[in-house]
Scaffold this active site. Structure first.
Site, PDB file in Angstrom:
ATOM      1  N   GLU A 268      70.402  53.142  50.980  1.00  0.00           N
ATOM      2  CA  GLU A 268      71.622  52.338  51.117  1.00  0.00           C
ATOM      3  C   GLU A 268      71.429  51.280  52.196  1.00  0.00           C
ATOM      4  O   GLU A 268      70.951  51.575  53.289  1.00  0.00           O
ATOM      5  CB  GLU A 268      72.794  53.250  51.489  1.00  0.00           C
ATOM      6  CG  GLU A 268      74.121  52.533  51.675  1.00  0.00           C
ATOM      7  CD  GLU A 268      75.238  53.468  52.125  1.00  0.00           C
ATOM      8  OE1 GLU A 268      76.403  53.058  52.036  1.00  0.00           O
ATOM      9  OE2 GLU A 268      74.940  54.604  52.548  1.00  0.00           O
ATOM     10  N   LYS A 339      79.495  49.632  44.967  1.00  0.00           N
ATOM     11  CA  LYS A 339      80.161  50.896  45.289  1.00  0.00           C
ATOM     12  C   LYS A 339      81.664  50.773  45.036  1.00  0.00           C
ATOM     13  O   LYS A 339      82.310  49.823  45.469  1.00  0.00           O
ATOM     14  CB  LYS A 339      79.909  51.261  46.750  1.00  0.00           C
ATOM     15  CG  LYS A 339      80.426  52.638  47.150  1.00  0.00           C
ATOM     16  CD  LYS A 339      80.036  52.980  48.576  1.00  0.00           C
ATOM     17  CE  LYS A 339      80.480  54.384  48.956  1.00  0.00           C
ATOM     18  NZ  LYS A 339      80.130  54.726  50.354  1.00  0.00           N
ATOM     19  N   CYS A 391      76.160  56.935  48.347  1.00  0.00           N
ATOM     20  CA  CYS A 391      76.633  57.784  49.442  1.00  0.00           C
ATOM     21  C   CYS A 391      77.752  58.730  49.013  1.00  0.00           C
ATOM     22  O   CYS A 391      77.560  59.621  48.197  1.00  0.00           O
ATOM     23  CB  CYS A 391      77.054  56.898  50.612  1.00  0.00           C
ATOM     24  SG  CYS A 391      77.332  57.801  52.155  1.00  0.00           S
TER      25      CYS A 391
END
Length: 516
Positions: A268, A339, A391
């Site tokens: 990430e 995301k 995540c």
């Protein structure tokens, strides 16, 4: 008034049922990674059930709240690490915020007991209702205020025999079964409804045994050589302007030393620059990957200068399809992922006009992102179709389901768990990722900045992993599979139906005055 409140608090803490419930909740942390004493979850749940069985609204709800305090106080203590080390707040303030979070999360176990009592007769808890109300409040916890489904009980069983249930009914189904078994053990201990309780335990274990013989996905015989890069960049250095190029070149150098892999995965925000301003480096990495017949998937932040929006994303450099010869990347190519499920405080600040002036915690670097779409195309890298999650998103199976297809080859998740230091948070995070692989019957790749970086097979087992806090490249062959698991098709609905049916059964028996 204050004296009465303090006296009431003292009485609650010294109450035997509350104390045992608190200890049971504290013990639950050892059922999860990195400890993984999975059997302890059953003992702890049964202990809590014994404390609340047949009790009044006040006592059962209060004891359940203490169970929640123990569960979350020990289980998510790692949140304090990020607040204390990177939040710029005094120790007292960080501990207070941590306590506030645990106090909030403990409401959900208490609510589960409260609802069960209200569905029971004579305001005395019918313990059989607890599995259903627990599932309902856990769903609420995973949705309310954007959701925080961490420490759902089923995750603790990833290495237990109950894991055989995951491809069929998922982690939520395992949670339901464990609650049913815990309730049954409670009744056996209390010498109540022995026949029903023992029958339920035996039936549950039989279901697990039968499930162990089902196979839903099969290896195709094809493998892909993958390389997962763990840069181990200290969090305090990650966003320093002087460290931008050294960080990017470190990832590129580690990749160059391992060309020959079909696919490289960087963590990430591995590229610590917004995408429009990192063109020179991205062109360099894109060309190098394409010339070596490979692809790189990297985390990077994008900034839209027109809308003034930040996105936490993934892009593909090098080969997109097997037949590509010059590389597929250009800005802004559509072969990307943004995301969707943002982390509160870390990636967006609710009520930011009030909170941001209070403390540096609410002004962390890049803490004002926009959401990507809930449903996005899988990304394609060197002919491999990847279903990505970034995540925190890996904790939401319904989001993965919305983006999962028959043609999906591999699940992909990237993260930066440097925020949580040497705590057990990254281990729990990895445990959740392994459960997704098992539920959906696909291999999973997980690349992180400081660990745990790992390749997981479609059975949720480690193929290989890199130790935490080490710089390195994990190179391994990942077998591809075909087929669909029942959970990947039907999600949580079978468990929800079972929970509703259990409630209806108990209500009908109560109205007909038939003893269970």
């Amino acid at each position: 008034m204050l004296r009465k409140i303090l006296q009431g608090l003292k009485n609650a803490i010294l109450n035997k049922q509350n104390l045992f419930s608190l200890l049971a909740g504290l013990a639950m942390v050892f059922a999860y990674a990195p400890f993984s004493f999975w059997w302890l979850a059953i003992i702890a749940l049964a202990t809590w059930c014994i404390q609340i069985n047949g009790h009044s609204t006040k006592q059962a709800t209060q004891s359940s709240y203490f169970f929640g305090l123990g569960l979350f106080g020990a289980g998510i203590s790692w949140v304090h690490v990020s607040i204390d080390q990177f939040g710029g707040m005094p120790l007292f303030a960080s501990l207070f915020l941590m306590a506030l979070l645990c106090a909030y999360l403990a409401i959900f176990p208490a609510l589960s007991a409260f609802i069960a009592i209200k569905l029971s007769s004579d305001n005395r808890l019918n313990i059989w209702l607890l599995p259903s109300t627990w599932i309902a409040t856990e769903w609420l916890r995973g949705w309310f205020l954007t959701g925080f489904p961490w420490l759902s009980i089923g995750y603790s069983q990833i290495d237990s025999p109950f894991a055989y249930l995951a491809p069929i009914i998922g982690e939520v189904g395992i949670t339901f079964i464990l609650m049913v078994i815990a309730v049954s053990i409670c009744l056996v201990y209390s010498r109540q409804q022995l026949k029903a309780a023992l029958s339920v335990i035996a039936s549950s274990l039989l279901i697990v045994f039968i499930s162990s013989h089902f196979i839903f996905t099969l290896e195709t015989g094809e493998t892909k050589k993958v390389a997962l890069v763990q840069g181990n960049i200290a969090q305090e250095l990650k966003w320093q302007p002087d460290n931008e190029w050294p960080t990017m070149l470190k990832y590129l150098d580690l990749t160059r030393q391992n060309y020959g892999a079909d696919l490289f995965i960087w963590p990430e925000s591995a590229v610590p620059a917004v995408e429009p301003l990192a063109g020179e480096f991205l062109e360099l990495a894109n060309s190098a990957a394409a010339l070596n017949n490979s692809a790189i998937v990297t985390g990077i932040l994008n900034y839209n200068f027109e809308t003034k929006e930040y996105f936490n994303g993934l892009i593909v450099l090098g080969k997109k399809q097997l037949e590509d010869t010059e590389g597929s990347y250009y800005y802004p190519s559509s072969n990307r992922f943004y995301k969707h499920h943002l982390l509160p405080i870390g990636e967006f600040v609710p009520f930011q006009e009030w909170l941001r002036p209070i403390a540096p915690l609410f002004n962390l670097p890049k803490s004002s992102f926009s959401r990507g779409n809930y449903v996005q195309p899988n990304i394609m890298a060197n002919g491999i179709q990847l279903a990505p999650l970034i995540c925190f998103e890996i904790a939401f199976p319904e989001q993965l389901h919305a983006n999962f297809h028959d043609s999906t080859d591999i699940l992909l998740t990237v993260s930066n768990d440097a925020w949580f230091g040497t705590s057990h948070g990254p281990h729990q995070h990895m445990e959740i990722a392994r459960m997704r692989a098992l539920e959906f019957g696909r291999p999973l790749l997980r690349s992180t900045n400081t660990g745990i970086t790992a390749a997981v097979d479609h059975n949720g087992k480690f193929i290989e992993k890199i130790p935490q806090f080490e710089q390195g490249v994990l190179t391994t062959n990942v077998p591809l599979v075909e087929g669909r698991t029942p959970f990947s098709l039907y999600q949580r609905y079978p468990t929800f139906i079972a929970a509703i049916m259990l409630i209806l059964l108990i209500i009908v028996r109560k109205r007909t005055q038939v003893k269970l």
